[in-house]
Design an enzyme around this catalytic site. Structure first.
Site, PDB file in Angstrom:
ATOM      1  N   ARG A  98      67.589  71.604  -4.839  1.00  0.00           N
ATOM      2  CA  ARG A  98      67.731  70.897  -6.127  1.00  0.00           C
ATOM      3  C   ARG A  98      66.322  70.703  -6.654  1.00  0.00           C
ATOM      4  NH1 ARG A  98      71.331  65.691  -7.597  1.00  0.00           N
ATOM      5  NH2 ARG A  98      72.796  67.406  -7.740  1.00  0.00           N
ATOM      6  N   HIS A 125      73.996  74.251 -12.739  1.00  0.00           N
ATOM      7  CA  HIS A 125      74.547  73.517 -11.590  1.00  0.00           C
ATOM      8  C   HIS A 125      75.827  74.263 -11.167  1.00  0.00           C
ATOM      9  CE1 HIS A 125      75.123  70.406  -8.802  1.00  0.00           C
ATOM     10  NE2 HIS A 125      75.360  69.366  -9.573  1.00  0.00           N
ATOM     11  N   GLN A 128      78.669  72.674  -8.980  1.00  0.00           N
ATOM     12  CA  GLN A 128      79.441  71.683  -9.742  1.00  0.00           C
ATOM     13  C   GLN A 128      80.544  72.377 -10.554  1.00  0.00           C
ATOM     14  OE1 GLN A 128      78.834  68.103  -9.949  1.00  0.00           O
ATOM     15  NE2 GLN A 128      80.885  68.294 -10.769  1.00  0.00           N
ATOM     16  N   ASP A 220      78.860  64.333 -19.485  1.00  0.00           N
ATOM     17  CA  ASP A 220      77.787  64.150 -18.499  1.00  0.00           C
ATOM     18  C   ASP A 220      76.799  63.157 -19.125  1.00  0.00           C
ATOM     19  OD1 ASP A 220      75.933  64.444 -16.428  1.00  0.00           O
ATOM     20  OD2 ASP A 220      75.275  66.457 -17.019  1.00  0.00           O
ATOM     21  N   CYS A 260      80.850  65.032 -14.109  1.00  0.00           N
ATOM     22  CA  CYS A 260      80.263  65.497 -12.847  1.00  0.00           C
ATOM     23  C   CYS A 260      79.782  64.327 -11.993  1.00  0.00           C
ATOM     24  CB  CYS A 260      79.104  66.449 -13.135  1.00  0.00           C
ATOM     25  SG  CYS A 260      77.852  65.739 -14.205  1.00  0.00           S
ATOM     26  N   ARG A 288      83.745  69.106  -4.418  1.00  0.00           N
ATOM     27  CA  ARG A 288      82.408  69.639  -4.140  1.00  0.00           C
ATOM     28  C   ARG A 288      82.334  70.046  -2.666  1.00  0.00           C
ATOM     29  NH1 ARG A 288      78.049  67.927  -7.154  1.00  0.00           N
ATOM     30  NH2 ARG A 288      76.902  69.407  -5.870  1.00  0.00           N
TER      31      ARG A 288
END
Ligand code: CP
Ligand code: NVA
Length: 308
Positions: A98, A125, A128, A220, A260, A288
């Site tokens: 990340r 991402h 996700q 988001d 998310c 996830r």
């Protein structure tokens, strides 16, 4: 396929295969197939979901994960990204990262022979988005005629959802303030995927226009990690791009509410909407785990050792 850096790395067949494998793993989570293989988890930014799901996922599969916090390795500062990659490949079997810059992940991948997974960059991402569409499938059975409306910033999460919509032939509408549209290259890639696979892409600035045709309303945070100095201006620009009870009244009674997470309650989404009956945010978070385990096994070629 060595790495998962972008949704562009996946073919439609691979996406469907990973969804099937995730379904199997969800039914039978403890499968000791990794035989003590290790993952290095590089984090330049904070995380709850990504850290826990990758670490627990490796453990459930009989492997092990090493958490490297931002202050541990200081990629590109203490040593070059390439040198870190060349060292890590001598010890571990797979890397997830990340990072702030997308190029840090591509550089890691270019400089080692082991798989590298993008666990969020400034551009994408992908894990996700894979978990999100897997979750939609659990609630809707197929994607036929499905429209996802993303309300807010044309950011990393939005980009991966756009590209995956293009792969799956899903309609995608982004409702955002002027100046916060998705990246132009990602938009072009999405349109080209939709020309092959079906689906349509639209950007609107009126949030109601997106709500009326949405099967899923996704949002988001207005301020992503690394954009903290823009907080004041972003709060002002995005204030009418909120998932709230009034907006939900304009959408179909069957619509799904997605996020998310982490959520900034009272900003991009209200308490009553995120905690309401349409919300599937905790299913997204749970998935996830299952989807990333499927991705890990696929990249390590251990997928065919799974039993239900
Ligand atoms: N959605 C997500 O990636 O959450 P974290 O930032 O907590 O990992
Ligand atoms: N867009 C958000 C997603 C967090 C999971 C960020 O980059 O901070």
């Amino acid at each position: 396929m060595k790495d998962l850096i972008s949704i562009n790395d996946l073919s439609v067949d691979q996406i469907n295969y990973i969804f099937k494998l995730a379904e199997t793993l969800k039914k039978n989570p403890y499968q000791s197939v990794l035989n003590r293989r290790s993952m290095a988890m590089i984090f330049e930014k904070p995380s709850l979901r990504t850290r826990v799901t990758f670490e627990v996922g490796m453990h459930q599969l009989g492997g092990h994960a090493v958490y490297l916090q931002p202050s541990d390795i200081k990629l590109g500062e203490r040593e070059t990204v390439a040198d870190a990659a060349r060292n890590l490949e001598r010890w571990v079997d797979i890397i997830m990262a990340r990072t702030f810059k997308h190029e840090t992940i591509t550089k890691l991948a270019e400089n080692c022979s082991i798989p590298v997974i993008n666990a969020l960059s400034d551009i994408e991402h992908p894990c996700q988005a894979m978990a999100d569409f897997f979750t939609v499938l659990e609630h809707r059975k197929n994607f036929s005629g499905f429209t996802m409306a993303f309300v807010g910033d044309g950011n990393n999460v939005c980009h991966s959802l756009m590209l995956l919509s293009g792969k799956l032939g899903v309609n995608f509408i982004l409702a955002c303030p002027k100046g916060y549209e998705a990246d132009t290259a990602v938009t072009a890639q999405t349109k080209s995927l939709m020309a092959q696979n079906g689906g349509s892409f639209r950007i609107v600035h009126d949030v109601n226009e997106a709500a009326v045709c949405a099967d899923a309303l996704y949002t988001d945070v207005w301020v992503s990690m690394g954009q903290e100095e823009e907080t004041k201006i972003r709060r002002e620009k995005f204030k009418s791009y909120q998932l709230n009870a009034d907006l939900l009244k304009k959408a179909s009674g069957e619509m799904l509410v997605m996020h998310c997470l982490p959520a900034h309650r009272g900003e991009e989404i209200t308490d009553e909407v995120i905690d309401g009956t349409h919300s599937i945010v905790l299913d997204q978070a749970e998935n996830r785990l299952h989807v990333q385990k499927a991705i890990i096994l696929y990249l390590l070629h251990k997928d065919n050792e799974i039993t239900v």
